[in-house]
Design a protein around this motif. Structure first.
Motif, mmCIF file in Angstrom:
data_model
loop_
_atom_site.group_PDB
_atom_site.id
_atom_site.type_symbol
_atom_site.label_atom_id
_atom_site.label_comp_id
_atom_site.label_asym_id
_atom_site.label_seq_id
_atom_site.Cartn_x
_atom_site.Cartn_y
_atom_site.Cartn_z
ATOM 1 N N VAL A 122 14.467 80.235 36.652
ATOM 2 C CA VAL A 122 15.137 80.061 36.303
ATOM 3 C C VAL A 122 16.616 80.364 36.985
ATOM 4 N N SER A 123 17.234 78.991 37.324
ATOM 5 C CA SER A 123 18.058 79.844 37.912
ATOM 6 C C SER A 123 19.363 78.603 37.904
ATOM 7 N N LYS A 124 20.695 78.547 37.813
ATOM 8 C CA LYS A 124 21.753 77.714 37.431
ATOM 9 C C LYS A 124 22.995 78.650 37.420
ATOM 10 N N PRO A 125 24.070 79.254 38.320
ATOM 11 C CA PRO A 125 25.080 79.973 38.569
ATOM 12 C C PRO A 125 26.090 79.360 37.483
ATOM 13 N N GLY A 126 26.399 80.576 36.301
ATOM 14 C CA GLY A 126 27.247 80.161 35.361
ATOM 15 C C GLY A 126 26.778 79.693 33.969
ATOM 16 N N THR A 127 25.761 79.668 34.415
ATOM 17 C CA THR A 127 24.324 79.211 32.705
ATOM 18 C C THR A 127 24.186 80.332 32.443
ATOM 19 N N LEU A 128 24.241 80.452 30.609
ATOM 20 C CA LEU A 128 23.311 81.250 29.875
ATOM 21 C C LEU A 128 22.197 80.800 29.757
ATOM 22 N N PHE A 129 20.898 81.656 29.496
ATOM 23 C CA PHE A 129 19.627 81.053 29.644
ATOM 24 C C PHE A 129 18.839 82.051 28.567
ATOM 25 N N ILE A 130 18.719 81.031 27.750
ATOM 26 C CA ILE A 130 18.099 81.940 26.069
ATOM 27 C C ILE A 130 16.253 82.035 26.114
ATOM 28 N N GLY A 131 15.406 82.813 25.875
ATOM 29 C CA GLY A 131 15.211 82.925 25.613
ATOM 30 C C GLY A 131 14.115 83.390 24.140
ATOM 31 N N ASN A 148 -4.103 91.065 12.907
ATOM 32 C CA ASN A 148 -2.772 90.582 13.033
ATOM 33 C C ASN A 148 -2.009 91.518 14.421
ATOM 34 N N ASP A 149 -2.373 90.597 15.651
ATOM 35 C CA ASP A 149 -1.742 91.205 16.691
ATOM 36 C C ASP A 149 -0.508 90.432 16.506
ATOM 37 N N TYR A 150 1.058 90.593 17.004
ATOM 38 C CA TYR A 150 1.436 90.041 17.118
ATOM 39 C C TYR A 150 1.728 90.262 18.968
ATOM 40 N N TYR A 151 2.635 89.692 19.360
ATOM 41 C CA TYR A 151 3.639 89.771 20.901
ATOM 42 C C TYR A 151 4.384 89.023 20.950
ATOM 43 N N TYR A 152 5.178 89.419 22.157
ATOM 44 C CA TYR A 152 6.763 89.006 22.166
ATOM 45 C C TYR A 152 6.840 88.400 24.512
ATOM 46 N N ASP A 153 7.126 87.655 24.314
ATOM 47 C CA ASP A 153 7.304 87.768 26.060
ATOM 48 C C ASP A 153 8.809 86.506 26.186
ATOM 49 N N TYR A 154 8.736 86.072 24.955
ATOM 50 C CA TYR A 154 10.336 85.615 24.692
ATOM 51 C C TYR A 154 11.013 83.821 26.230
ATOM 52 N N GLN A 155 9.521 83.338 25.865
ATOM 53 C CA GLN A 155 8.991 81.948 26.975
ATOM 54 C C GLN A 155 8.843 80.627 25.788
ATOM 55 N N ASP A 156 9.165 81.505 23.928
ATOM 56 C CA ASP A 156 8.193 80.107 23.662
ATOM 57 C C ASP A 156 9.209 78.568 23.278
ATOM 58 N N TRP A 157 10.670 78.742 23.482
ATOM 59 C CA TRP A 157 12.019 78.179 23.894
ATOM 60 C C TRP A 157 12.735 78.719 25.355
ATOM 61 N N VAL A 158 12.955 77.948 26.492
ATOM 62 C CA VAL A 158 13.510 78.723 27.066
ATOM 63 C C VAL A 158 14.499 77.539 27.301
ATOM 64 N N VAL A 159 16.257 77.539 26.942
ATOM 65 C CA VAL A 159 17.037 76.589 27.109
ATOM 66 C C VAL A 159 17.842 76.339 28.120
ATOM 67 N N SER A 160 19.035 76.467 28.490
ATOM 68 C CA SER A 160 20.492 76.773 28.800
ATOM 69 C C SER A 160 21.542 76.162 27.948
ATOM 70 N N ALA A 161 22.240 77.218 28.561
ATOM 71 C CA ALA A 161 23.316 76.956 27.459
ATOM 72 C C ALA A 161 24.790 77.391 28.341
ATOM 73 N N ASP A 162 25.628 76.325 28.591
ATOM 74 C CA ASP A 162 26.823 76.131 28.538
ATOM 75 C C ASP A 162 28.150 76.008 28.219
ATOM 76 N N VAL A 163 29.481 75.926 28.702
ATOM 77 C CA VAL A 163 30.516 75.178 27.684
ATOM 78 C C VAL A 163 31.343 74.290 28.785
ATOM 79 N N PRO A 164 31.830 72.863 28.319
ATOM 80 C CA PRO A 164 32.299 71.947 29.323
ATOM 81 C C PRO A 164 33.190 72.726 30.540
ATOM 82 N N GLU A 165 33.683 72.050 32.019
ATOM 83 C CA GLU A 165 34.174 72.317 32.484
ATOM 84 C C GLU A 165 35.520 71.964 32.451
ATOM 85 N N PRO A 166 36.640 72.867 32.138
ATOM 86 C CA PRO A 166 37.708 72.529 31.966
ATOM 87 C C PRO A 166 38.506 70.964 33.025
#
Length: 264
Positions: A197-206, A221-239
């Motif tokens: 996923v790509s978008k300039p100036g955007t922070l992606f959270i996994g 009791n094996d556990y795994y991690y791949d950081y895609q259970d939630w993939v969310v974008s975050a940014d701030v309002p443009e001035p």
């Protein structure tokens, strides 16, 4: 002429006041500002065993705070590829004033069901495996697809997931572009299929919920991690957007005053 000039000044002043009053964050929103470590490569599927699995997760979402009231806009709408994955149902949000990772949880996005339902009884057995039980906004993910959150100044926060009423906070951040495994090792331990996923100036959270017992081995009791259970974008309002809203507010005030002056 003087009346029009004075009214214009009043309108512009009102617009400036509106834009300045809106809380904002100067500069690009980086992973560290939300307590995340930067990830510049696809997360590697990793299975760890035993009750000490938590220490083996390489990325934890840390506590963060802002010096000023700050608005952050989160989205699971665009670009395509955002959403939730996995068979476990969970919410994406944050803890307020956590103590050792425990605190009041606020949900930003929530799953009404664990994954998208398409009316096909074989979906869980077959179709769900194609994209690791993807949950999208308007289907598995209910409510609004884009939400702005006001983080208060000098308050401690921590990003987290809340599966089964117990918050976990494993997460990574990537600026501009995030590549992750499409199929977790819950289904295909050696998966090489990825989504970018790509978008300039955007922070992606996994985010990773860490909830998986490997039923195909003697150790459940094996556990795994791949950081895609939630993939969310975050940014701030443009001035510029905030300033534009201010100009609109000022223009409306100007129009009302002109109308009032004309009828006087």
């Amino acid at each position: 002429m003087n009346l029009k000039r004075n009214l214009a000044c009043v309108g512009l002043a009102a617009g400036a006041t509106f834009s300045v009053a809106a809380p904002s964050l100067a500069g690009t929103l980086t992973p560290s500002r939300l307590g995340l470590d930067t990830l510049n490569a696809p997360p590697k599927n990793q299975v760890v065993s035993g009750s000490a699995h938590l220490k083996d997760f390489p990325y934890f979402a840390r506590e963060f705070s802002f010096k000023k009231d700050t608005v952050v806009r989160f989205s699971v709408l665009n670009p395509t590829g955002l959403g939730s994955r996995g068979r476990a149902q969970s919410n994406f949000g944050f803890l307020t004033n956590p103590v050792n990772g425990v605190g009041a949880f606020t949900s930003i996005f929530s799953e009404d069901k664990a994954y998208d339902q398409v009316g096909n009884t074989s979906y869980e057995r077959q179709g769900g495996r194609v994209d690791d039980w993807l949950g999208t906004c308007g289907n598995a993910i209910g409510g609004t697809c884009v939400r702005s959150v006001l983080f208060k100044a000098n308050t401690i926060y921590q990003l987290a997931l809340n599966p089964s009423q117990k918050a976990v906070h494993f997460g990574v951040g990537a600026l501009d572009t995030f590549t992750f495994n499409r199929l977790s090792d819950e289904q295909y331990p050696k998966s090489t299929q990825t989504v970018t996923v790509s978008k300039p100036g955007t922070l992606f959270i996994g985010m990773e919920d860490g909830l998986y017992a490997n039923s195909r081995t003697s150790d459940r009791n094996d556990y795994y991690y791949d950081y895609q259970d939630w993939v969310v974008s975050a940014d701030v309002p443009e001035p510029a957007t905030l300033a534009g809203l201010g100009m609109v507010a000022g223009g409306m005030l100007l129009a009302r005053r002109r109308k009032a002056a004309a009828s006087a």
